[in-house]
Every structure is written in C-alpha cells, then in structure tokens.
Design a protein around this motif. Structure first.
Motif, PDB file in Angstrom:
ATOM      1  N   LEU A  77       0.833  -1.201   0.000  1.00 28.75           N
ATOM      2  CA  LEU A  77       0.000   0.000   0.000  1.00 28.75           C
ATOM      3  C   LEU A  77       0.866   1.249   0.000  1.00 28.75           C
ATOM      4  O   LEU A  77       0.577   2.225  -0.708  1.00 28.75           O
ATOM      5  CB  LEU A  77      -0.944   0.010   1.205  1.00 28.75           C
ATOM      6  N   ILE A  78       1.942   1.234   0.765  1.00 27.42           N
ATOM      7  CA  ILE A  78       2.854   2.380   0.797  1.00 27.42           C
ATOM      8  C   ILE A  78       3.437   2.616  -0.588  1.00 27.42           C
ATOM      9  O   ILE A  78       3.471   3.752  -1.075  1.00 27.42           O
ATOM     10  CB  ILE A  78       3.960   2.152   1.843  1.00 27.42           C
ATOM     11  N   THR A  82       3.220   5.842  -2.988  1.00 23.91           N
ATOM     12  CA  THR A  82       4.474   6.574  -3.176  1.00 23.91           C
ATOM     13  C   THR A  82       4.905   6.635  -4.639  1.00 23.91           C
ATOM     14  O   THR A  82       5.265   7.707  -5.138  1.00 23.91           O
ATOM     15  CB  THR A  82       5.589   5.936  -2.328  1.00 23.91           C
ATOM     16  N   ILE A  83       4.879   5.518  -5.336  1.00 20.61           N
ATOM     17  CA  ILE A  83       5.378   5.490  -6.718  1.00 20.61           C
ATOM     18  C   ILE A  83       4.585   6.414  -7.635  1.00 20.61           C
ATOM     19  O   ILE A  83       5.178   7.218  -8.359  1.00 20.61           O
ATOM     20  CB  ILE A  83       5.428   4.041  -7.250  1.00 20.61           C
ATOM     21  N   PRO A  84       3.236   6.389  -7.647  1.00 22.08           N
ATOM     22  CA  PRO A  84       2.525   7.346  -8.502  1.00 22.08           C
ATOM     23  C   PRO A  84       2.785   8.803  -8.128  1.00 22.08           C
ATOM     24  O   PRO A  84       2.862   9.671  -9.000  1.00 22.08           O
ATOM     25  CB  PRO A  84       1.045   6.986  -8.299  1.00 22.08           C
ATOM     26  N   THR A  85       2.952   9.081  -6.833  1.00 22.86           N
ATOM     27  CA  THR A  85       3.239  10.450  -6.404  1.00 22.86           C
ATOM     28  C   THR A  85       4.587  10.913  -6.946  1.00 22.86           C
ATOM     29  O   THR A  85       4.713  12.020  -7.481  1.00 22.86           O
ATOM     30  CB  THR A  85       3.221  10.550  -4.867  1.00 22.86           C
ATOM     31  N   LEU A  88       4.332  11.439 -10.680  1.00 20.76           N
ATOM     32  CA  LEU A  88       3.597  12.662 -10.991  1.00 20.76           C
ATOM     33  C   LEU A  88       4.479  13.891 -10.796  1.00 20.76           C
ATOM     34  O   LEU A  88       4.481  14.805 -11.633  1.00 20.76           O
ATOM     35  CB  LEU A  88       2.344  12.764 -10.113  1.00 20.76           C
ATOM     36  N   ILE A  89       5.251  13.918  -9.713  1.00 18.60           N
ATOM     37  CA  ILE A  89       6.162  15.040  -9.482  1.00 18.60           C
ATOM     38  C   ILE A  89       7.204  15.096 -10.597  1.00 18.60           C
ATOM     39  O   ILE A  89       7.503  16.168 -11.123  1.00 18.60           O
ATOM     40  CB  ILE A  89       6.822  14.916  -8.093  1.00 18.60           C
ATOM     41  N   TRP A  90       7.755  13.943 -10.968  1.00 18.80           N
ATOM     42  CA  TRP A  90       8.730  13.896 -12.059  1.00 18.80           C
ATOM     43  C   TRP A  90       8.115  14.400 -13.357  1.00 18.80           C
ATOM     44  O   TRP A  90       8.741  15.147 -14.116  1.00 18.80           O
ATOM     45  CB  TRP A  90       9.249  12.472 -12.238  1.00 18.80           C
ATOM     46  N   PHE A  91       6.876  14.018 -13.637  1.00 20.29           N
ATOM     47  CA  PHE A  91       6.180  14.444 -14.842  1.00 20.29           C
ATOM     48  C   PHE A  91       6.007  15.962 -14.875  1.00 20.29           C
ATOM     49  O   PHE A  91       6.254  16.609 -15.895  1.00 20.29           O
ATOM     50  CB  PHE A  91       4.816  13.741 -14.923  1.00 20.29           C
TER      51      PHE A  91
END
Length: 113
Positions: A77-78, A82-85, A88-91
């Motif tokens: 769950l973590i 974390t990975i999509p966040t 998204l920041i990288w994008f």
C-alpha cells in the motif's frame, strides 16, 4: 447498554498516544528549525532550494505516515501511493523543463527571422 466511541479509553488514559504526538511535534519542530537556519544562513541557490524541497518531502511523508497511519500499513500500500506520487512530481518537473526549453527555442526562432 451501548457505549459510545468516546467512552472507550485506553488503560493508560491515552498517555501512549500523547507520547507519539509529542514525539512527532518535536521531530517536525527540529526539521522546521533546521529549515529556518538554512533560510537565514545559506546563500540563495540551487543547493538551498534542493534542501528545502527534500526537507518538505521528508516532513510530508512523516506527517502522512504518522497522522494518516500509513506507516503501519503493508509495504504494498505504501508503494502504491508513493510510486505514482513520485512519478507525478517527475512528470510536472519534466513538463516545466521541456516547456521552458521549447519556449526559448520558439523565441530564438522568431528573432532569427
């Protein structure tokens, strides 16, 4: 007779919860004090901005982990949060960098002609 949720108090009167809250308070206070120290002693530049961004991310993850109880969840769950966040920041950063580059190239092209 039914009891309300408020009537269920831990045997220690909530001392353990208060201890965790105070620990979180002191950790966040120290991190914030360190940010203020950097803000008033370090010259403005890329290193200072990078430190601020990293400290903000650390504080955000700590707050989410502690107050949203994510720290006590399963690792999957973590990572699912974390990975999509991070992506998204990288994008967003990639769009800003590439957009600035594209804007500069368009302006150079206009001035050449």
């Amino acid at each position: 007779m039914a009891h309300s949720h408020d009537q269920h108090v831990a045997a220690d009167g909530g001392a353990a919860q208060r201890k965790v809250i105070w620990k979180t308070f002191w950790i966040l206070l120290i991190l914030t004090a360190f940010e203020f120290l950097i803000a008033f002693t370090m010259a403005h530049g890329t290193l200072r901005i990078t430190i601020f961004v990293l400290m903000t991310i650390v504080k955000a993850f700590y707050i989410v982990g502690e107050f949203m109880h994510l720290r006590h969840e399963t690792k999957s769950l973590i990572w699912a949060i974390t990975i999509p966040t991070v992506l998204l920041i990288w994008f967003v950063v990639a769009l800003i960098v590439e957009g600035a580059y594209f804007f500069e190239e368009i302006n150079i092209f206009k001035f050449r002609n």
